[in-house]
Design an enzyme around this catalytic site. Structure first.
Site, PDB file in Angstrom:
ATOM      1  N   TYR A 130      -0.221  -4.189 -11.984  1.00  0.00           N
ATOM      2  CA  TYR A 130       0.029  -4.409 -13.383  1.00  0.00           C
ATOM      3  C   TYR A 130      -1.129  -5.148 -13.981  1.00  0.00           C
ATOM      4  CZ  TYR A 130       4.721  -3.036 -12.879  1.00  0.00           C
ATOM      5  OH  TYR A 130       5.771  -2.050 -12.369  1.00  0.00           O
ATOM      6  N   LYS A 183       2.789  -1.566   1.698  1.00  0.00           N
ATOM      7  CA  LYS A 183       1.942  -0.076   1.958  1.00  0.00           C
ATOM      8  C   LYS A 183       0.593  -0.471   3.034  1.00  0.00           C
ATOM      9  CE  LYS A 183       1.396   4.336   1.354  1.00  0.00           C
ATOM     10  NZ  LYS A 183       2.212   5.400   1.786  1.00  0.00           N
ATOM     11  N   ASP A 216       7.341   3.943   1.041  1.00  0.00           N
ATOM     12  CA  ASP A 216       7.874   5.399   1.104  1.00  0.00           C
ATOM     13  C   ASP A 216       8.934   5.792   1.814  1.00  0.00           C
ATOM     14  OD1 ASP A 216       5.619   4.875   2.741  1.00  0.00           O
ATOM     15  OD2 ASP A 216       4.868   7.117   2.761  1.00  0.00           O
ATOM     16  N   ASP A 240       9.439  -2.812  -8.804  1.00  0.00           N
ATOM     17  CA  ASP A 240       9.910  -2.064 -10.017  1.00  0.00           C
ATOM     18  C   ASP A 240      10.557  -1.056  -9.618  1.00  0.00           C
ATOM     19  OD1 ASP A 240      10.228  -1.761 -12.582  1.00  0.00           O
ATOM     20  OD2 ASP A 240       7.987  -1.370 -13.040  1.00  0.00           O
ATOM     21  N   ASP A 244      14.924   0.269  -9.625  1.00  0.00           N
ATOM     22  CA  ASP A 244      15.845   1.169 -10.395  1.00  0.00           C
ATOM     23  C   ASP A 244      16.160   1.990  -9.389  1.00  0.00           C
ATOM     24  OD1 ASP A 244      14.648   0.445 -12.705  1.00  0.00           O
ATOM     25  OD2 ASP A 244      14.114   2.437 -13.239  1.00  0.00           O
TER      26      ASP A 244
END
Ligand code: NAD
Length: 354
Positions: A130, A183, A216, A240, A244
């Site tokens: 961010y 990651k 992933d 984030d 969702d």
């Protein structure tokens, strides 16, 4: 408990009004002595004060015990020099709300495309990718030439330690398992540090088991077998995105609740955006913000030691589950009620507890 309530943009005013009705019923049934004060931010504030958020508003929020922030049309806010500040960023950063707690679960009576699950995404909330909030001054996004852009991702020991501790503490009251999502195969230094620190903090909680997944692959595992996960700790953007996904897997993004918590302050906020495609139609699901508000009451209960707040939070969650089962809810989760009517149905259930 003094709560500042900001309706927000798009569907914000509709789901906030429904949330307020529920909160007022909880107040009456559980004698919470709530003081709810309406304020504005986002487009309404930009129009009135020339800025989406103001220092005067921040001062009021700091003096209150909690904030309910309706969804904001953050994509519209492009130039801070014109007062177009992202309100989510503003409050998360100014109040140091470092832990974004995003639960998701399947409900009896609500069809989900996956196996039943009940998990929590613990998302770091103050740094990561961010770029608008991870620098002391200015933005971490740089236009090097008209055709070359760089976005900086910041990961710090302090933020990793505190988000890991939040996750392990939470896991202690659940299934005693934490999954670290990262990651580190590509972001070897930053995410290598994130994993190492999570494991170091995990040593303080020997009763809690740990595994880790690359982000992933995690997306695939969550669709394939979400029941294998309980508390998931991850950095800002991965959290984030995954939250969702988990909200939608639970039945609808309209169930996506969250509380943004720090040591001194907390903010209830639906995990979704302002949904301009359905704004003004009385069809948005208010449960995201209502369940976020229940999380805020629970946070306040732990902070203040007042048990009536956690009882009220539990009653809101139970009433929501029972209305989902009887299909007295909005369309996205199998009912045929409007936003206002769905909020009213939940409010009435709480009033019946008096
Ligand atoms: P969105 O989350 O607003 O909507 C995505 C989809 O989910 C849409 O189809 C929408 O109709 C649906 N949806 C969202 N909330 C719902 C609800 N309560 N009930 C039923 N359906 C619901 O994402 P978007 O359309 O990409 O973004 C719209 C605006 O919101 C943008 O300006 C974006 O920047 C902003 N946004 C803000 C936040 C925030 O305030 N925390 C978060 C995400 C996006």
């Amino acid at each position: 408990m003094k709560i500042i309530m900001i309706a927000g943009d798009g569907i914000g005013p509709e789901i906030s009004a429904a949330t307020k009705e529920v909160l007022q019923s909880a107040n009456a049934s559980f004698k919470l002595n709530l003081q709810i004060e309406d304020e504005i931010a986002g487009h309404a504030s930009l129009k009135k004060y020339g800025a989406t958020v103001t220092e005067a508003l921040l001062k009021k929020v700091k003096q209150a015990d909690g904030l309910i922030l309706g969804p904001m049309s953050t994509y519209d806010f492009k130039d801070e020099s014109k007062g177009e500040i992202n309100p989510s960023k503003f409050f998360r950063k100014s109040l140091d709300l470092y832990a974004n707690i995003r639960p998701a679960k399947t409900y009896e009576g609500l069809r989900s495309p996956v196996n039943d699950f009940d998990l929590i995404v613990v998302r770091e909330n103050t740094e990561g990718f961010y770029a608008d909030r991870n620098m002391e001054q200015g933005s971490g996004e740089i236009l090097v030439t008209p055709d070359v852009a760089i976005s900086l991702r910041r990961i710090t020991r302090q933020c990793c330690e505190r988000i890991a501790r939040t996750a392990f503490e939470l896991a202690g009251s659940r299934k005693k398992h934490v999954t670290i999502v990262h990651k580190a195969n590509v972001l070897k230094i930053a995410d290598g540090m994130f994993i190492d620190i999570c494991h170091q903090i995990g040593k303080e909680f020997p009763e809690i088991s740990i595994d880790d997944f690359i982000v992933d692959a995690m997306a695939a595992h969550l669709v394939r077998a979400p029941q294998n996960f309980d508390v998931i700790v991850t950095s800002n953007m991965f959290g984030d995105i995954l939250s969702d996904l988990t909200a939608e897997l639970s039945g609808s993004l309209g169930l996506a609740a969250s509380v943004n918590a720090g040591t001194q302050h907390a903010m209830a906020q639906a995990a979704h955006g302002s949904a301009p495609d359905i704004a003004g139609k009385n069809i948005a699901n208010p449960y995201s913000l209502i369940l976020s508000t229940a999380q805020l009451l629970e946070w306040y209960s732990h902070r203040s030691g007042k048990s009536e707040f956690v009882h009220a939070a539990k009653a809101i969650e139970d009433a929501a589950a029972s209305l989902i089962l009887s299909k007295e809810v909005t369309k996205d989760i199998g009912g045929n009620l409007g936003t206002k009517e769905a909020g009213n149905a939940l409010a009435q259930k709480l009033l019946a507890l008096r």
